[in-house]
Design an enzyme around this catalytic site. Structure first.
Site, PDB file in Angstrom:
ATOM      1  N   GLY A  27     -15.367 -25.480   6.465  1.00 41.89           N
ATOM      2  CA  GLY A  27     -14.816 -26.563   8.458  1.00 41.89           C
ATOM      3  C   GLY A  27     -15.066 -24.662   9.732  1.00 41.89           C
ATOM      4  O   GLY A  27     -14.336 -24.803  10.155  1.00 41.89           O
ATOM      5  N   ASN A  84     -19.890 -21.776   6.222  1.00 42.01           N
ATOM      6  CA  ASN A  84     -20.178 -23.094   6.208  1.00 42.01           C
ATOM      7  C   ASN A  84     -20.066 -23.882   7.329  1.00 42.01           C
ATOM      8  O   ASN A  84     -19.319 -23.938   7.342  1.00 42.01           O
ATOM      9  CB  ASN A  84     -19.355 -23.941   4.702  1.00 42.01           C
ATOM     10  CG  ASN A  84     -20.049 -23.589   3.568  1.00 42.01           C
ATOM     11  OD1 ASN A  84     -21.356 -22.765   3.465  1.00 42.01           O
ATOM     12  ND2 ASN A  84     -19.273 -24.193   2.683  1.00 42.01           N
ATOM     13  N   HIS A 123     -12.164 -28.734   7.738  1.00 44.03           N
ATOM     14  CA  HIS A 123     -13.131 -29.197   8.026  1.00 44.03           C
ATOM     15  C   HIS A 123     -13.061 -30.264   8.948  1.00 44.03           C
ATOM     16  O   HIS A 123     -12.136 -30.539   9.704  1.00 44.03           O
ATOM     17  CB  HIS A 123     -13.295 -30.092   6.916  1.00 44.03           C
ATOM     18  CG  HIS A 123     -13.889 -29.265   5.581  1.00 44.03           C
ATOM     19  ND1 HIS A 123     -13.268 -29.041   4.500  1.00 44.03           N
ATOM     20  CD2 HIS A 123     -15.611 -28.745   5.003  1.00 44.03           C
ATOM     21  CE1 HIS A 123     -13.748 -28.806   3.723  1.00 44.03           C
ATOM     22  NE2 HIS A 123     -15.132 -28.179   4.246  1.00 44.03           N
ATOM     23  N   ASP A 163     -23.624 -28.873  -2.143  1.00 46.36           N
ATOM     24  CA  ASP A 163     -21.925 -29.275  -1.870  1.00 46.36           C
ATOM     25  C   ASP A 163     -20.623 -30.054  -1.605  1.00 46.36           C
ATOM     26  O   ASP A 163     -21.378 -31.074  -1.747  1.00 46.36           O
ATOM     27  CB  ASP A 163     -22.130 -29.316  -0.180  1.00 46.36           C
ATOM     28  CG  ASP A 163     -21.171 -28.489   0.519  1.00 46.36           C
ATOM     29  OD1 ASP A 163     -20.502 -26.873  -0.340  1.00 46.36           O
ATOM     30  OD2 ASP A 163     -21.080 -28.615   1.713  1.00 46.36           O
ATOM     31  N   SER A 192     -17.108 -24.943  11.774  1.00 41.72           N
ATOM     32  CA  SER A 192     -17.697 -25.418  13.070  1.00 41.72           C
ATOM     33  C   SER A 192     -16.853 -25.467  14.227  1.00 41.72           C
ATOM     34  O   SER A 192     -16.440 -24.830  15.254  1.00 41.72           O
ATOM     35  CB  SER A 192     -17.757 -26.925  12.853  1.00 41.72           C
ATOM     36  OG  SER A 192     -18.803 -27.290  12.090  1.00 41.72           O
ATOM     37  N   ASP A 239     -16.116 -28.407  -6.849  1.00 40.54           N
ATOM     38  CA  ASP A 239     -14.871 -28.382  -5.547  1.00 40.54           C
ATOM     39  C   ASP A 239     -13.672 -29.623  -6.159  1.00 40.54           C
ATOM     40  O   ASP A 239     -13.492 -30.515  -6.016  1.00 40.54           O
ATOM     41  CB  ASP A 239     -15.376 -29.450  -4.845  1.00 40.54           C
ATOM     42  CG  ASP A 239     -14.201 -29.179  -3.766  1.00 40.54           C
ATOM     43  OD1 ASP A 239     -12.931 -28.886  -3.820  1.00 40.54           O
ATOM     44  OD2 ASP A 239     -14.263 -29.307  -2.118  1.00 40.54           O
ATOM     45  N   SER A 297     -23.992 -32.122   0.967  1.00 38.40           N
ATOM     46  CA  SER A 297     -22.633 -32.913  -0.129  1.00 38.40           C
ATOM     47  C   SER A 297     -22.926 -33.629  -0.542  1.00 38.40           C
ATOM     48  O   SER A 297     -23.526 -34.935  -0.733  1.00 38.40           O
ATOM     49  CB  SER A 297     -21.622 -32.939   1.429  1.00 38.40           C
ATOM     50  OG  SER A 297     -21.980 -33.828   1.682  1.00 38.40           O
TER      51      SER A 297
HETATM   52  O1  G3H Z   1     -18.806 -26.740   2.996  1.00 36.64           O
HETATM   53  C1  G3H Z   1     -19.397 -27.355   4.153  1.00 36.64           C
HETATM   54  C2  G3H Z   1     -18.347 -27.860   5.604  1.00 36.64           C
HETATM   55  O2  G3H Z   1     -17.208 -26.459   5.464  1.00 36.64           O
HETATM   56  C3  G3H Z   1     -18.546 -27.380   6.802  1.00 36.64           C
HETATM   57  O3  G3H Z   1     -17.664 -27.861   8.030  1.00 36.64           O
HETATM   58  O4  G3H Z   1     -18.314 -29.975   8.683  1.00 36.64           O
HETATM   59  O5  G3H Z   1     -16.266 -28.570   9.705  1.00 36.64           O
HETATM   60  O6  G3H Z   1     -18.319 -27.337   9.964  1.00 36.64           O
HETATM   61  P1  G3H Z   1     -17.056 -28.368   9.478  1.00 36.64           P
HETATM   62 ZN    ZN Z   2     -16.367 -27.914   3.598  1.00 35.38          ZN
END
Ligand code: G3H
Ligand code: ZN
Length: 277
Positions: free
Chosen positions: A206, A227, A177, A83, A208, A105, A49
């Site tokens: 997001g 992601n 995220h 990213d 996770s 983005d 990123s």
């Molecule tokens: O672009 C990266 C992802 O959206 C990661 O999101 O850290 O909440 O899993 P996260």
């Molecule tokens: Zn993201």
């Protein structure tokens, strides 16, 4: 082996499965993601990123070169993706640094400004051979400014994809995220409407914070690129904390090895969830 992200994502879409895309901060992240993918026997995407580039002093070269080499040496197809890029100059460096894809983005901008900036960036990206992802309907959470109810409108998404020419679209469907608990509930009816409204693959950011069953349902419903970043950092930091309970440990290899193994396990599990439906 290195493989262009677009090929990995389109093959997954054709097979009706998802692709895990994991955020790389350190070399150990890249090594762990590839080890986890090899253990699962599935393709994967390494993504770096703009924030990670800032962490490396604003220099893309060293971490990109390391990740690219780790990808080339892998036994499974591995993509390399830049990213969440808000900086045009950084976006334009992607191809020269070995990336097959990048996310432009402009999701913080109002619709018309997002379209204009993304259309221009996509044209430049395509001219350089870059597969371009962008976002409509801010997923949020990167700076704590998430409005949990934000959603991507299918009609707007369709017009946006048409106007910008992007190859994949990140959508706001209930994830956020940087969640450290897996409690996000996705709007599956909206995912189905988005899948039917647009021609390009859908991306979930997001992830996770999304429970396994929700992720499986989302992939079955049409999300393709999934992601995941924070889940790796939870695994990394947990393993380091536990290794450092022994006050005699001074060699970083002791705790980085544990961190890498914990991240690899997280990747293997997540890839099975999104690929073995
Ligand atoms: O672009 C990266 C992802 O959206 C990661 O999101 O850290 O909440 O899993 P996260
Ligand atoms: Zn993201």
């Amino acid at each position: 082996m290195f493989s262009p992200t677009g090929e990995i994502v389109e093959a997954a879409r054709a097979a009706g499965v998802g692709v895990g895309a994991f955020n790389v901060i350190t070399v150990e992240h890249a090594e762990a993601i590839v080890a986890g993918a090899e253990a699962a026997g599935h393709p994967v995407v390494l993504q770096i990123s703009e924030n990670a580039v800032k962490f490396h002093g604003g220099r893309l070269g060293p971490i990109a070169a390391a990740a690219r080499r780790v990808a080339e040496l892998a036994a499974v197809p591995v993509g390399l993706h830049l990213d969440h890029v808000e900086d045009d100059e950084l976006f334009d460096q992607a191809a020269a640094h070995g990336f097959g894809s990048a996310m432009y983005d402009a999701s913080r901008l109002p619709f018309a400004a997002n379209v204009a900036a993304t259309r221009a960036a996509t044209a430049r990206g395509h001219a350089a051979g870059i597969w371009v992802e962008s976002e409509l309907g801010e997923v949020g959470g990167k700076d704590g400014a998430h409005a949990p109810g934000v959603r991507t409108d299918p009609a707007e998404a369709s017009a946006y994809v048409e106007a910008t020419g992007v190859d994949a679209l990140a959508v706001a469907v209930g994830s956020s995220h940087a969640m450290t608990s897996r409690t996000a509930a996705l709007d599956h009816a909206l995912i189905a409407r988005l899948r039917d409204a647009i021609t390009v693959p859908l991306v979930l950011h997001g992830s996770s914070g999304v429970p396994d069953d929700e992720l499986r349902t989302a992939v079955r419903g049409g999300l393709v690129k999934i992601n995941i970043g924070t889940a790796l950092n939870i695994a990394f930091t947990g393993a380091v904390r536990s290794a450092l309970r022994d006050a005699a440990v001074v060699d970083p290899r002791r705790y980085l090895k544990a961190a890498r193994a914990a991240m690899a396990d997280t990747v293997t599990h997540a890839l099975r969830v999104v690929t073995e439906l």
